[in-house]
Motif scaffolding. Structure first.
Motif, PDB file in Angstrom:
ATOM      1  N   TRP A 136       1.028  -1.325   0.091  1.00  0.00           N
ATOM      2  CA  TRP A 136      -0.083   0.143  -0.591  1.00  0.00           C
ATOM      3  C   TRP A 136       0.992   0.957  -0.208  1.00  0.00           C
ATOM      4  N   PHE A 137       1.927   1.229   0.827  1.00  0.00           N
ATOM      5  CA  PHE A 137       2.893   2.636   0.563  1.00  0.00           C
ATOM      6  C   PHE A 137       3.268   2.622  -0.629  1.00  0.00           C
ATOM      7  N   GLU A 138       3.999   2.031  -0.673  1.00  0.00           N
ATOM      8  CA  GLU A 138       5.247   2.094  -2.980  1.00  0.00           C
ATOM      9  C   GLU A 138       3.753   2.527  -3.089  1.00  0.00           C
ATOM     10  N   LYS A 139       2.155   2.046  -3.793  1.00  0.00           N
ATOM     11  CA  LYS A 139       2.386   3.010  -4.331  1.00  0.00           C
ATOM     12  C   LYS A 139       1.510   4.020  -4.322  1.00  0.00           C
ATOM     13  N   LEU A 140       1.828   4.784  -2.853  1.00  0.00           N
ATOM     14  CA  LEU A 140       1.267   6.447  -2.779  1.00  0.00           C
ATOM     15  C   LEU A 140       2.507   7.045  -3.480  1.00  0.00           C
ATOM     16  N   ILE A 141       1.931   8.619  -3.990  1.00  0.00           N
ATOM     17  CA  ILE A 141       2.786   9.176  -4.405  1.00  0.00           C
ATOM     18  C   ILE A 141       2.938  10.066  -3.118  1.00  0.00           C
ATOM     19  N   ALA A 142       4.974   9.874  -2.932  1.00  0.00           N
ATOM     20  CA  ALA A 142       4.933  11.237  -2.109  1.00  0.00           C
ATOM     21  C   ALA A 142       5.114  12.368  -2.356  1.00  0.00           C
ATOM     22  N   ASP A 143       4.587  13.365  -1.304  1.00  0.00           N
ATOM     23  CA  ASP A 143       4.438  14.934  -1.552  1.00  0.00           C
ATOM     24  C   ASP A 143       6.289  15.094  -1.474  1.00  0.00           C
ATOM     25  N   LYS A 144       7.027  14.133  -1.366  1.00  0.00           N
ATOM     26  CA  LYS A 144       8.594  14.988  -0.639  1.00  0.00           C
ATOM     27  C   LYS A 144       8.879  14.486  -0.890  1.00  0.00           C
ATOM     28  N   TYR A 145      10.221  13.675  -1.192  1.00  0.00           N
ATOM     29  CA  TYR A 145      11.007  12.403  -0.548  1.00  0.00           C
ATOM     30  C   TYR A 145      12.735  12.637  -0.637  1.00  0.00           C
ATOM     31  N   GLU A 146      13.143  12.730   0.389  1.00  0.00           N
ATOM     32  CA  GLU A 146      14.000  13.276   0.633  1.00  0.00           C
ATOM     33  C   GLU A 146      15.134  11.816   0.424  1.00  0.00           C
TER      34      GLU A 146
END
Length: 342
Positions: free
Chosen positions: A216-226
């Motif tokens: 589930w988490f992998e499919k979410l589009i991130a608002d920010k990448y660190e």
């Protein structure tokens, strides 16, 4: 929906970010998958729980009055199946489906989640009655791992609005850390928060999903990448970028990343280097058994920072396991893994 998704590389500062956010924004709750991470945040003075403990200590007790079979229980406790007396051994065989029906293996029982607790304890003996009455006691709800998960899944499906109302009345925001490790009802719960009006910040690393099969988490589009790691040396990060195609950057350093052969391993066993492995194999079993320094599986070491050189042993390994192993250390890496992929 009032959620923010931030995806971090290993050592990217998720815990530091969470602690600062909790410090600067009052009335929050921090949730994570592992107890060691929870303890780190709790020691800083912030309310932190696993999702399991949140349900056991807060959600189920608050909602028990609307779940007939649970009734007004005074406490919720965990049950270890191995410590039960023989006449209660079938507790481990009981299952709850998403509609509230209770089964012993494949046989549906005479009571379900909508049977009142009072009526249950007035009933004469019936198949599995001792086990059912033990779990749904008059004053205590006793749950093993499996039944807890199934009950939580049922509650999330049946009372989603009540859960959100309960949490929003108590907390102004919720942080969910280690989201890549969530599966089963924990994943369902995180998705419920993600789609709710509660301010929810969800943190994780797609490439450290080595414990569960949740995606589930992998499919979410991130608002920010660190992508900056404050733990992993740049030499190690460059190897990861070049060989695993994972974007991660470390600090400038003089560390070593070396591919070694099995027949060289003994010379690296100086009592100080940390041995990491996915699982024992016929080839590695003797090496692991005789290793004089610290050692652990990659799964058990996940979440830790190892301030030692590490030796990674194995013939083949998934990208995610190899990435997780390499990013445990702040120092040198010696690995027998020659291939990039399984």
């Amino acid at each position: 929906m009032n959620s923010e998704i931030i995806k971090y590389v290993a050592g990217g500062g998720k815990t530091t970010y969470s602690a600062n956010y909790l410090k600067n924004n009052k009335n929050g709750l921090y949730l994570a998958f592992t107890n060691s991470v929870i303890e780190d945040v709790s020691k800083k003075g912030f309310l932190s729980k696993t999702i399991d403990s949140l349900f056991i200590s807060f959600i189920i007790p608050k909602l028990c009055c609307i779940i007939p079979l649970v009734s007004n229980c005074s406490k919720v406790t965990f049950v270890d199946n191995d410590k039960l007396p023989n006449y209660l051994k079938n507790v481990s065989q009981l299952r709850l489906d998403e509609n509230g029906n209770i089964y012993n293996k494949s046989k549906r029982l005479d009571v379900n989640i909508n049977t009142s607790n009072e009526f249950l304890h007035k009933m004469s003996d019936f198949p599995n009655s001792k086990a059912i009455k033990y779990i749904f006691d008059k004053n205590c709800l006793r749950l093993n791992h499996i039944f807890r998960s199934e009950l939580c899944e049922y509650i999330i499906k049946t009372y989603p609005n009540e859960i959100i109302e309960l949490l929003s009345d108590r907390f102004d925001f919720i942080i969910i850390d280690e989201a890549q490790d969530l599966s089963g009802y924990r994943e369902t719960f995180a998705n419920l928060l993600y789609n709710s009006h509660i301010k929810t910040i969800i943190l994780g690393d797609d490439f450290q999903n080595i414990i569960n099969n949740g995606i589930w988490f992998e499919k979410l589009i991130a608002d920010k990448y660190e992508t900056k790691s404050y733990r992993c040396p740049e030499t190690n990060c460059k190897w990861i970028r070049d060989n695993l195609n994972i974007e991660i950057y470390g600090n400038s350093d003089s560390s070593i990343f070396a591919i070694i052969n099995y027949n060289e391993i003994k010379q690296y066993d100086d009592g100080g280097k940390f041995l990491l492995y996915f699982a024992q194999s016929p080839k590695s079993k003797e090496i692991i058994r005789n290793w004089s320094g610290p050692k652990d599986t990659i799964k058990s070491a996940k979440g830790k920072t190892i301030n030692r050189d590490i030796v990674i042993i194995g013939n083949k390994m998934s990208d995610k396991n190899l990435y997780t192993a390499i990013t445990r250390t702040t120092k040198n890496v010696y690995s027998t893994i020659k291939n990039k992929h399984i």
